[in-house]
Design a protein around this motif. Structure first.
Motif, PDB file in Angstrom:
ATOM      1  N   HIS A 105       0.851  -1.195   0.000  1.00 33.23           N
ATOM      2  CA  HIS A 105       0.000   0.000   0.000  1.00 33.23           C
ATOM      3  C   HIS A 105       0.886   1.243   0.000  1.00 33.23           C
ATOM      4  O   HIS A 105       0.633   2.213  -0.721  1.00 33.23           O
ATOM      5  N   VAL A 108       2.387   1.950  -3.472  1.00 33.24           N
ATOM      6  CA  VAL A 108       1.441   2.636  -4.359  1.00 33.24           C
ATOM      7  C   VAL A 108       1.358   4.116  -4.015  1.00 33.24           C
ATOM      8  O   VAL A 108       1.377   4.984  -4.908  1.00 33.24           O
ATOM      9  N   ARG A 112       2.475   7.365  -6.322  1.00 41.20           N
ATOM     10  CA  ARG A 112       1.549   8.472  -6.595  1.00 41.20           C
ATOM     11  C   ARG A 112       2.145   9.823  -6.214  1.00 41.20           C
ATOM     12  O   ARG A 112       1.791  10.852  -6.793  1.00 41.20           O
ATOM     13  N   PRO A 130       3.407  -8.782  -7.201  1.00 39.60           N
ATOM     14  CA  PRO A 130       2.570  -7.611  -6.887  1.00 39.60           C
ATOM     15  C   PRO A 130       3.139  -6.275  -7.359  1.00 39.60           C
ATOM     16  O   PRO A 130       2.402  -5.293  -7.403  1.00 39.60           O
ATOM     17  N   TYR A 132       3.958  -5.690 -10.426  1.00 39.22           N
ATOM     18  CA  TYR A 132       3.217  -5.484 -11.672  1.00 39.22           C
ATOM     19  C   TYR A 132       1.767  -5.098 -11.377  1.00 39.22           C
ATOM     20  O   TYR A 132       1.228  -4.163 -11.982  1.00 39.22           O
ATOM     21  N   GLU A 133       1.159  -5.814 -10.449  1.00 38.72           N
ATOM     22  CA  GLU A 133      -0.249  -5.567 -10.130  1.00 38.72           C
ATOM     23  C   GLU A 133      -0.445  -4.185  -9.499  1.00 38.72           C
ATOM     24  O   GLU A 133      -1.396  -3.470  -9.834  1.00 38.72           O
ATOM     25  N   SER A 134       0.444  -3.804  -8.597  1.00 35.11           N
ATOM     26  CA  SER A 134       0.298  -2.533  -7.904  1.00 35.11           C
ATOM     27  C   SER A 134       0.541  -1.345  -8.833  1.00 35.11           C
ATOM     28  O   SER A 134      -0.140  -0.322  -8.737  1.00 35.11           O
ATOM     29  N   ALA A 136      -0.004  -1.312 -12.045  1.00 40.09           N
ATOM     30  CA  ALA A 136      -1.195  -1.218 -12.887  1.00 40.09           C
ATOM     31  C   ALA A 136      -2.354  -0.600 -12.116  1.00 40.09           C
ATOM     32  O   ALA A 136      -3.100   0.233 -12.653  1.00 40.09           O
ATOM     33  N   HIS A 137      -2.510  -0.993 -10.841  1.00 41.68           N
ATOM     34  CA  HIS A 137      -3.578  -0.435 -10.013  1.00 41.68           C
ATOM     35  C   HIS A 137      -3.405   1.071  -9.842  1.00 41.68           C
ATOM     36  O   HIS A 137      -4.392   1.819  -9.775  1.00 41.68           O
ATOM     37  N   ALA A 138      -2.164   1.526  -9.787  1.00 42.32           N
ATOM     38  CA  ALA A 138      -1.881   2.949  -9.649  1.00 42.32           C
ATOM     39  C   ALA A 138      -1.954   3.690 -10.984  1.00 42.32           C
ATOM     40  O   ALA A 138      -1.638   4.880 -11.047  1.00 42.32           O
ATOM     41  N   GLU A 139      -2.330   2.991 -12.040  1.00 36.73           N
ATOM     42  CA  GLU A 139      -2.472   3.559 -13.386  1.00 36.73           C
ATOM     43  C   GLU A 139      -1.136   4.065 -13.939  1.00 36.73           C
ATOM     44  O   GLU A 139      -1.069   5.057 -14.652  1.00 36.73           O
TER      45      GLU A 139
END
Length: 392
Positions: A105, A108, A112, A130, A132-134, A136-139
């Motif tokens: 968390h 991310v 930002r 994670p 890669y996943e994080s 992508a989640h953060a755009e």
């Protein structure tokens, strides 16, 4: 084989205190994802009892009804004192820290702070899925900088990735995994200094995930990224989660270098207030009072690395394994076994051993598996026997 399981210890080895029956009573992910006939050596949970100082801190808090919102600076102070004792680093300033619910968390949120949606984030693949996943989640978008053949940071590849990430003059970040997951490589002071110089030259902000920092092999010393020259505008994430098996008691710490202190003022209020008070109590106790317990775990992990090396040489000599200086993870190159791109699926189906598939770790993961060493030696022996039977 018995000689491989011995060694001087400062305390009882926590990795040898729980039976398979006791472990199967657990309701956490590691022990509930697969049927009981599967031996789980995958997700990064340790098969240990809770360290006594941590258990006492939690039970005392519960007895007081101390389960409200977290407050104070005990956690960053404990981490700062641990860093001074263990790493010889006194540069962790309590006033340049912020609580975050957990390390990913915090990653991310840090991304930002230093980049905008659509900007690039550089990672050294193969790397913790994670990431890669994080991202992508953060755009944000991933730019890979593959590790070298020796599994260490390839500075030429990193510089090229920085150039691509900064194309058009857009902001970019480098998400540094230190120590590296899955390889167990611990970056040297010289390597991190070179990283900081490259980042400065290209205008890339460094965010270091240092969650595995307490978990080092005997004789090794972790080097915090923020301790090297040129890292003053870097950000780091730390916690006791891996060192003391506290994934279920979340609490992370975002640490800023001197030139990044202003970034912390932009961390949303809801992020820090969302941190678990019991988690903070647990992590504080771990860093402050859990050193003897940690040392016993580290000694046990040293034994397990030697054990795995010997077992693979005997039963699966085609598997390539370079024991890492940190983490409790083993990155196994199984390509010579002829099991295809995803040997983890073969080991699961034929051997009933659950390992992490290398495919999820990005470029460089084909034909590899990640094995969790933080378990009893007897379970590692059983796992390798099962893996060998799956091949034969």
């Amino acid at each position: 084989m018995s000689g491989l399981l011995s060694g001087a210890r400062t305390a009882v080895n926590p990795l040898r205190q729980l039976t398979i029956h006791q472990l199967r009573q657990r309701t956490s992910l590691k022990w509930r994802e697969y049927p009981d006939d599967v031996l789980p050596l995958w997700v990064a949970e340790m098969d240990v009892p809770l360290a006594e100082p941590v258990a006492l801190a939690i039970t005392d808090a519960v007895a007081r009804g101390d389960t409200g919102y977290t407050a104070g600076t005990a956690y960053p102070q404990a981490v700062a004192e641990f860093a001074a004792r263990r790493w010889g680093w006194d540069g962790l300033a309590v006033e340049r820290t912020a609580l975050v619910p957990d390390v990913m968390h915090g990653v991310v949120e840090a991304l930002r702070l230093v980049t905008d949606p659509g900007d690039a984030v550089v990672v050294n693949c193969p790397v913790y899925p994670p990431f890669y996943e994080s991202v992508a989640h953060a755009e944000r978008r991933i730019v890979e900088a593959p590790l070298g053949e020796d599994l260490r940071i390839d500075l030429d590849a990193l510089g090229d990735a920085f150039r691509r990430a900064r194309a058009g003059g857009r902001p970019a970040a480098y998400l540094l995994c230190s120590p590296h997951n899955p390889t167990g490589v611990m970056h040297s002071a010289a390597e991190l200094t070179a990283v900081a110089e490259l980042a400065q030259r290209h205008g890339v902000r460094v965010v270091a995930d240092e969650i595995h920092a307490p978990v080092v092999a005997g004789g090794a010393r972790f080097v915090p990224y923020l301790s090297v020259p040129g890292a003053e505008n870097g950000l780091s994430l730390m916690s006791a989660s891996k060192g003391w098996n506290l994934a279920g008691l979340r609490g992370g710490l975002l640490v800023a270098g001197p030139a990044a202190a202003g970034d912390l003022a932009r961390v949303p209020f809801g992020v820090s207030v969302g941190t678990s008070h019991l988690g903070v109590i647990a992590h504080t106790a771990a860093f402050r009072d859990g050193g003897e317990w940690l040392d016993a775990v580290l000694t046990g992990l040293d034994d397990n690395r030697r054990l795995l090396t010997a077992l693979l040489a005997e039963h699966l000599p085609a598997v390539r394994y370079q024991p890492g200086q940190a983490t409790y993870l083993a990155w196994l190159d199984c390509r010579a076994l002829g099991l295809g791109d995803d040997p983890a699926s073969v080991f699961l189906d034929r051997g009933r051993v659950a390992l992490n598939s290398g495919l999820a770790f990005g470029t460089g993961g084909v034909g590899h598996v990640r094995l969790n060493l933080a378990t009893a030696p007897e379970l590692i022996i059983e796992a390798v026997h099962r893996m060998a039977s799956a091949v034969g």
